[in-house]
Design an enzyme around this catalytic site. Structure first.
Site, PDB file in Angstrom:
ATOM      1  N   HIS A 229      35.230 -43.501 100.128  1.00 21.11           N
ATOM      2  CA  HIS A 229      34.801 -42.957 101.411  1.00 21.11           C
ATOM      3  C   HIS A 229      35.347 -41.539 101.646  1.00 21.11           C
ATOM      4  O   HIS A 229      34.599 -40.573 101.745  1.00 21.11           O
ATOM      5  CB  HIS A 229      35.295 -43.866 102.545  1.00 21.11           C
TER       6      HIS A 229
HETATM    7  O1  RIB Z   1      35.789 -46.955 106.633  1.00 20.40           O
HETATM    8  C1  RIB Z   1      36.508 -46.208 105.680  1.00 20.40           C
HETATM    9  C2  RIB Z   1      37.553 -45.372 106.332  1.00 20.40           C
HETATM   10  O2  RIB Z   1      38.534 -46.217 106.935  1.00 20.40           O
HETATM   11  C3  RIB Z   1      38.342 -44.504 105.326  1.00 20.40           C
HETATM   12  O3  RIB Z   1      38.758 -43.333 105.965  1.00 20.40           O
HETATM   13  C4  RIB Z   1      39.530 -45.360 104.993  1.00 20.40           C
HETATM   14  O4  RIB Z   1      40.681 -44.579 104.621  1.00 20.40           O
HETATM   15  C5  RIB Z   1      39.795 -46.019 106.311  1.00 20.40           C
HETATM   16  O5  RIB Z   1      40.566 -45.126 107.084  1.00 20.40           O
END
Ligand code: RIB
Ligand code: CA
Length: 309
Positions: A237
């Site tokens: 992500h």
């Molecule tokens: O949904 C993914 C996000 O949530 C990313 O930033 C991960 O590090 C968590 O913070």
């Protein structure tokens, strides 16, 4: 001319890789890293940020941020990132200390200094940025763009309706999306395509520097977790959001109006993306809908290859 940026994050395993992708990139003038509570409590995300910056051989200022959401209670993602926030990763003690400034004073100071040149990459809940907007309303005219990992035009990953970073502090997200600051929303529609596969992890292991080895370890653990949840690769992500500032062409986006639900029993934190323009509201975000995965992988590999530590 190096692009001045601030990285707001909640390390966080994927935050760690995103930080490694930018800390050795000579095209950027990283003005600060501003930890926020989210994946873990602020004491843990802050020391993790400090250790990661130091481990990468950088002395970028680390200015600690919010210990909880604006109004709601903190709910961490310890089930994903572990008790430390970095899984089973053990890092050496940092060679640097924390900045004397807190996150929102640092963000404002740098926004004023780089009037409308500063960009922010936000990889966690948006509490620090919302606090900056609340304390210094004029900052909205001094930040060129916020590239944030968060949201989804479809389902969520923290609740059926919403993605973690937005759920964690939906009130903060509402303030940021309504601020008028240009936003690139790197949501699950895009990040669920940023999969790192077995053989790519093995290649990163082969680079044999201490950062690439740590990153490959994180990726290997993420791969096990993601495969258990039906993905064929490690979902990255935050690294995709970071790749978007390194090369904006890595993600295909469309301009949509995005509202943030802050009240719904089942929908709190939902990014309500007006895909069919039915509200008549002007778009307030570039929303990622697809990626050039080869370009993403090249950005990730090049960053990991280039550490001489
Ligand atoms: O949904 C993914 C996000 O949530 C990313 O930033 C991960 O590090 C968590 O913070
Ligand atoms: Ca994060």
């Amino acid at each position: 001319m190096k692009k001045p940026i601030i990285i707001d994050c909640d390390p966080g395993l994927d935050d760690a890789i995103a930080l490694f992708m930018i800390l050795n990139n000579k095209n950027f003038d990283i003005r600060a890293v501003t930890p926020v509570s989210g994946n873990q409590t602020i004491d843990k995300t802050s020391i993790n940020a400090l250790k990661l910056v130091s481990f990468a051989g950088s002395n970028v200022p680390v200015a600690c941020g919010a210990s909880k959401p604006l109004y709601k209670e903190l709910v961490t993602a310890a089930h994903v990132h572990g008790e430390s926030g970095l899984g089973n990763v053990v890092l050496p003690d940092p060679k640097i200390g924390f900045s004397e400034l807190n996150a929102y004073d640092m963000i404002y100071q740098e926004a004023v200094k780089h009037n409308n040149e500063l960009e922010i990459v936000a990889l966690g809940p948006l509490t620090n940025i919302a606090l900056t907007l609340l304390k210094y309303p004029d900052v909205k005219d001094k930040i060129q763009r916020i590239t944030l990992m968060g949201g989804s035009s479809g389902c969520g990953n923290d609740t059926p309706a919403a993605e973690f970073n937005i759920v964690a502090d939906s009130d903060a997200a509402k303030i940021v999306f309504e601020s008028g600051i240009p936003i690139t929303m790197v949501g699950l529609d895009a990040t669920h395509k940023a999969l790192v596969l077995d053989e790519e992890i093995n290649e990163i292991f082969s680079y044999k520097n201490k950062v690439s080895e740590l990153a490959a370890n994180i990726l290997s653990n993420a791969l096990i977790f993601c495969k258990a949840h039906g993905f064929e690769g490690a979902v990255m992500h935050d690294p995709l959001a970071m790749a978007c500032i390194i090369d904006p062409e890595v993600m295909i986006s469309k301009d949509y109006h995005v509202d943030i639900e802050t009240k719904g029993t089942f929908t709190n934190g939902k990014t309500v993306v007006d895909v069919y323009h039915v509200t008549g509201k002007e778009p307030n975000a570039k929303v990622g809908i697809d990626i050039d995965r080869n370009k993403f992988m090249n950005i990730l590999k090049e960053a990991m290859m280039n550490y001489e530590l």
